[in-house]
Design an enzyme around this catalytic site. Structure first.
Site, PDB file in Angstrom:
ATOM      1  N   CYS A 343       0.813  -1.400  -0.023  1.00 12.80           N
ATOM      2  CA  CYS A 343      -0.117   0.158   0.110  1.00 12.80           C
ATOM      3  C   CYS A 343       0.814   1.279  -0.002  1.00 12.80           C
ATOM      4  O   CYS A 343       0.378   2.077  -0.629  1.00 12.80           O
ATOM      5  CB  CYS A 343      -1.110  -0.079   1.314  1.00 12.80           C
ATOM      6  SG  CYS A 343      -0.379  -0.855   2.723  1.00 12.80           S
ATOM      7  N   ARG A 372       7.266 -10.885   5.288  1.00 12.07           N
ATOM      8  CA  ARG A 372       6.932 -10.541   6.653  1.00 12.07           C
ATOM      9  C   ARG A 372       7.876 -11.629   7.656  1.00 12.07           C
ATOM     10  O   ARG A 372       7.761 -12.670   7.230  1.00 12.07           O
ATOM     11  CB  ARG A 372       5.350 -10.702   6.992  1.00 12.07           C
ATOM     12  CG  ARG A 372       4.534  -9.677   6.085  1.00 12.07           C
ATOM     13  CD  ARG A 372       3.197  -9.680   6.557  1.00 12.07           C
ATOM     14  NE  ARG A 372       2.591  -8.781   5.518  1.00 12.07           N
ATOM     15  CZ  ARG A 372       1.241  -8.887   5.536  1.00 12.07           C
ATOM     16  NH1 ARG A 372       0.506  -9.341   6.243  1.00 12.07           N
ATOM     17  NH2 ARG A 372       0.729  -7.979   4.427  1.00 12.07           N
ATOM     18  N   GLN A 390       0.800 -11.070  -2.689  1.00  6.96           N
ATOM     19  CA  GLN A 390      -0.701 -10.490  -2.633  1.00  6.96           C
ATOM     20  C   GLN A 390      -1.239 -10.232  -4.050  1.00  6.96           C
ATOM     21  O   GLN A 390      -0.765  -9.698  -4.860  1.00  6.96           O
ATOM     22  CB  GLN A 390      -0.749  -9.514  -1.692  1.00  6.96           C
ATOM     23  CG  GLN A 390      -0.219  -9.781  -0.277  1.00  6.96           C
ATOM     24  CD  GLN A 390      -0.348  -8.654   0.574  1.00  6.96           C
ATOM     25  OE1 GLN A 390       0.119  -7.541   0.194  1.00  6.96           O
ATOM     26  NE2 GLN A 390      -1.059  -8.610   1.668  1.00  6.96           N
ATOM     27  N   ASP A 392      -3.156  -7.753  -4.719  1.00  7.98           N
ATOM     28  CA  ASP A 392      -3.563  -6.683  -3.836  1.00  7.98           C
ATOM     29  C   ASP A 392      -3.912  -5.414  -4.816  1.00  7.98           C
ATOM     30  O   ASP A 392      -3.337  -5.342  -5.916  1.00  7.98           O
ATOM     31  CB  ASP A 392      -1.969  -6.096  -3.290  1.00  7.98           C
ATOM     32  CG  ASP A 392      -2.268  -5.651  -1.981  1.00  7.98           C
ATOM     33  OD1 ASP A 392      -3.620  -5.293  -1.575  1.00  7.98           O
ATOM     34  OD2 ASP A 392      -1.207  -5.020  -1.375  1.00  7.98           O
ATOM     35  N   HIS A 394      -5.433  -1.324  -4.172  1.00  8.37           N
ATOM     36  CA  HIS A 394      -5.687  -0.388  -3.513  1.00  8.37           C
ATOM     37  C   HIS A 394      -6.483   0.700  -4.564  1.00  8.37           C
ATOM     38  O   HIS A 394      -6.444   0.942  -5.448  1.00  8.37           O
ATOM     39  CB  HIS A 394      -4.721   0.364  -3.050  1.00  8.37           C
ATOM     40  CG  HIS A 394      -3.812  -0.414  -2.073  1.00  8.37           C
ATOM     41  ND1 HIS A 394      -2.766  -1.240  -2.563  1.00  8.37           N
ATOM     42  CD2 HIS A 394      -3.915  -0.802  -0.818  1.00  8.37           C
ATOM     43  CE1 HIS A 394      -2.536  -1.863  -1.580  1.00  8.37           C
ATOM     44  NE2 HIS A 394      -3.239  -1.529  -0.255  1.00  8.37           N
ATOM     45  N   LYS A 475     -13.748  -3.036   8.006  1.00  6.48           N
ATOM     46  CA  LYS A 475     -13.356  -4.254   7.089  1.00  6.48           C
ATOM     47  C   LYS A 475     -14.620  -5.200   6.748  1.00  6.48           C
ATOM     48  O   LYS A 475     -15.324  -5.430   7.581  1.00  6.48           O
ATOM     49  CB  LYS A 475     -12.257  -4.818   7.264  1.00  6.48           C
ATOM     50  CG  LYS A 475     -12.144  -5.675   8.418  1.00  6.48           C
ATOM     51  CD  LYS A 475     -10.680  -6.252   8.558  1.00  6.48           C
ATOM     52  CE  LYS A 475     -10.698  -7.184   9.826  1.00  6.48           C
ATOM     53  NZ  LYS A 475      -9.437  -7.768   9.904  1.00  6.48           N
ATOM     54  N   HIS A 521      -8.329  -1.005   0.897  1.00  5.52           N
ATOM     55  CA  HIS A 521      -7.448  -2.214   0.565  1.00  5.52           C
ATOM     56  C   HIS A 521      -8.145  -3.402   0.381  1.00  5.52           C
ATOM     57  O   HIS A 521      -9.145  -3.871   1.288  1.00  5.52           O
ATOM     58  CB  HIS A 521      -6.592  -2.454   1.836  1.00  5.52           C
ATOM     59  CG  HIS A 521      -5.870  -1.486   2.279  1.00  5.52           C
ATOM     60  ND1 HIS A 521      -4.323  -1.554   2.408  1.00  5.52           N
ATOM     61  CD2 HIS A 521      -6.275  -0.535   3.093  1.00  5.52           C
ATOM     62  CE1 HIS A 521      -4.017  -0.272   3.190  1.00  5.52           C
ATOM     63  NE2 HIS A 521      -5.095   0.449   3.356  1.00  5.52           N
TER      64      HIS A 521
END
Length: 646
Positions: A343, A372, A390, A392, A394, A475, A521
């Site tokens: 992000c 991570r 991911q 992912d 945004h 979320k 996200h």
RNA sequence: GCCGGGUUAGCUCAGUUGGCAGAGCACUUCUCUUGUAAAGAAGAUGUCGUCGGUUCGAUUCCGACACCCGGCUCCA
């Protein structure tokens, strides 16, 4: 002697002698029920069978047919476990032993810091069987706090529980209850329990594990024993069978057997290398994801794996999550970190030019690989990994556009997941934790209701998870049920009011005013690696034709058919199908077995008949063998299957 | 990170009370040429996870570390 009248759950009434117990009532209804009865429910409260009934009470007899009955059975089995361990290990003390899904556990501290191992479970199980064979009655007793502390004087954890109960306002007035069975065993317990240990026949101790006292890693670690317990032999057997079946689907085992990927130890924990077959499946997953995102109005972006510490100061990751990040690399102009999330970089892309309301919603998509630092003990195959990718995105939108965007997203998520064979979804809406969050109330309220409305508009039932939101916004999490009914949390749609602020993101609205966009996200598969693992388990390694690494195995019956078989192979490959050829160096049965073990969906066997007819023998996964199928017909059939992702 | 268990051939595993290891499958070669889930024979294969210690000698005993498994804790 006077009579009393009690009410049964079906609405009927029954007259009993005064002083009659729940047990007496069960016997009055029928001998079968009396035998099956475990506890009673009197005016909604769960009680022992020995409890004396009062006039006018509503009484339900609970057997192991119900969840409550099963729970009691498990709870009582946990007591017997504690009794056995305390007998075998003099000086051992015990903490808590609740029923859990499918069974129970009990936590112990063995004297001198000794530990338990799997081998000791058999001895403990034997001792439990003795206690059960003795059919000892569970006898309830009650005491004041002071008396209770005396009873459990040798058991500090029990005393701590008693004192905690005493100090909590709710339980202050309550007497402390305990249960005795056998000659010496007594356990602090609210109850109720089954009448006697003889009711507890069908259990098995499963494993030992360490567990912190009260679940806090600052506290000492206790020895926990897990067990499973059921109402009858069949249920126990079925449960153990289901565990075996689940173990057969284990993605770590299948990934190895099907040569999909591996975790070489030289690489380091939680890092995988993808072999050609696993990579093929992954590529197809990613291709499909890209295709859907492309038609869904997403812009594709790429960002680096490393970034200067400054970026993660701006984003707040170094303040909030630095423990989960890999340590920094010292470089000439400062410190660099591996990115734990995409992000911040997507925010930089947004900020790269002045945005107008006409640019919104702006949907940035990346298959972004993040790292991570998961603690060593938490790693678990592909499900918990240190380097992963991911799917992912945004999405930057105006506050007004939020509701519509969320609604579209929900549809998008479900539609993509369905392509991977998932049919059941459940939705969770997590709301603000006022203690741990940023942003003003109004925005939170607006955002939360936007999420709620979107769910309602789609008629999607959802569970509220109060206070479960991230600190930056509410979320929606989406869970799927797999082929054997297990639930996996995959997708997440999170609103964020924090990052647009931190990166000072703006857009110019229709009246020329500068405004702050809202950021969403969202990830569908979440981690591609984990999603792949879930798919392996969901399909038990037997991927559908569109996803499977090898779609067709071509087997000539004998050497003489090799030329024709190669011809078939060439035509299939010409159609873009993924094929493997198995020459006739081994008996046909053996080769069939080999390809079946590899879970290849189509095995084509070609022999003399086929050479003369231009046909193939089709041995499809999970169906009968077909002979003499025209090759063109087979191609058409596979084409349809692949195109429709069946 | 914590507790317990583990690491032997590509895979699944046996074994050595301390004297440089073995099976099945897979692999290679040869024979067989097969119509739907294991043909036969021969052969090759190991730093016994890594590093240190004890010992005449360590795969075996001890220690550290790495990785894996079951949990606990954690999970933006």
């Amino acid at each position: 002697m006077t009579d009393i009248t009690v009410l049964l759950p079906d609405g009927s009434e029954r007259k009993l002698h005064e002083g009659a117990t729940v047990s007496d009532l069960a016997l009055d209804v029928g001998e079968g029920l009396a035998k099956a009865a475990l506890i009673g429910e009197v005016n909604g409260e769960e009680v022992d069978l020995s409890v004396v009934l009062s006039d006018g009470a509503t009484v339900n007899i609970v057997t192991s047919d119900s969840d409550k009955g099963l729970e009691t059975l498990r709870h009582s089995t946990a007591h017997v476990l504690a009794q056995a361990v305390l007998e075998i290990y003099p000086g051992a003390t015990f903490a808590i032993g609740p029923p859990i899904e499918h069974g129970f556990y009990y936590d112990f501290a063995i004297p001198d810091g000794a530990t338990l191992s799997d081998e000791t479970l058999e001895d403990i199980e034997e001792k439990m069987k003795e206690i059960i064979a003795a059919d000892q009655a569970f006898i309830r007793g009650e005491a004041s706090v002071q008396e209770a502390l005396e009873i459990f004087v040798d058991h500090p954890y029990k005393c701590e529980i008693i004192q905690a109960a005493d100090s909590s306002e709710i339980d202050a007035a309550e007497v402390i209850s305990f249960y005795r069975n056998g000659t010496g065993f007594v356990d602090l317990c609210r109850g109720p329990h089954v009448p006697s240990t003889g009711k507890l026949q069908h259990f098995k101790l499963m494993n030992v594990a360490g567990a912190y006292w009260r679940g806090d890693e600052k506290n000492p670690m206790l020895q926990r024993i897990y067990g499973t317990a059921w109402a009858n032999k069949k249920q126990l057997k079925d449960h153990l069978f289901r565990l075996e079946e689940a173990a057969k689907r284990d993605h770590r085992k299948l990934a190895n057997e099907l040569d999909l990927l591996s975790f070489p130890s030289e690489l380091g924990g939680g890092l995988a290398v993808w072999h050609p077959k696993g990579s093929q499946v992954r590529k197809l997953m990613e291709d499909y994801s890209r295709e859907r995102h492309e038609s869904g109005g997403y812009k594709f972006v790429y960002t680096p794996h490393l970034a200067n510490a400054e970026l993660f100061h701006t984003s707040g990751h170094l303040d909030f999550y630095s423990e989960g990040m890999y340590p920094p690399m010292e470089m000439d102009n400062g410190e660099y970190y591996l990115k734990p999330m995409n992000c911040p970089m997507h925010c930089l892309i947004y900020r790269a030019g002045t945005k107008s309301y006409r640019d919104l919603p702006l949907r940035l998509f990346e298959l972004g690989t993040v790292y991570r630092y998961e603690r060593a003990g938490t790693l678990h195959g592909l499900m918990r990994i240190r380097g992963f990718t991911q799917d992912d995105a945004h999405i930057f939108t105006s506050e007004e556009g939020l509701a519509e965007e969320i609604a579209g997203l929900l549809e998008f998520v479900v539609s993509v997941l369905k392509a991977f064979g998932f049919e059941e979804f459940s939705f969770n809406l997590s709301t603000r934790d006022p203690e741990k969050s940023v942003g003003d109330d109004q925005i939170w309220e607006h955002a939360t209701s936007a999420l709620e409305e979107a769910l309602n508009a789609h008629g999607l039932p959802f569970q509220m998870k109060l206070g479960d939101a991230a600190f930056y916004g509410p979320k929606i999490d989406i869970d799927v049920s797999d082929a054997i009914g297990r639930s996996w949390q995959l997708s997440t749609i999170q609103l964020d009011f924090n990052l647009p602020e931190r990166f000072d993101l703006r857009y110019i609205d229709s009246s020329g005013e500068r405004k702050r966009p809202v950021m969403i996200h969202r990830a569908l598969m979440g981690s591609i690696e984990r999603f792949f693992g879930v798919l392996v388990e969901h399909y038990a390694g037997a991927f559908p034709a569109w996803l499977t690494p090898i779609q067709v195995a071509v087997l000539p019956v004998a050497n003489g058919h090799e030329e024709y078989a190669k011809d078939v192979l060439g035509k299939l490959e010409g159609e873009g199908f993924r094929c493997e050829f198995y020459r006739a160096d081994n008996p046909l049965g053996k080769r069939i077995r080999d390809v079946k073990t590899q879970k290849i969906p189509y095995v084509l066997v070609v022999g003399g008949d086929d050479v003369s007819n231009g046909s193939v023998g089709v041995n499809a996964r999970g169906s009968e063998v077909e002979r003499g199928v025209p090759l063109t017909a087979f191609i058409e059939r596979l084409r349809t299957e692949v195109d429709t992702r069946q």
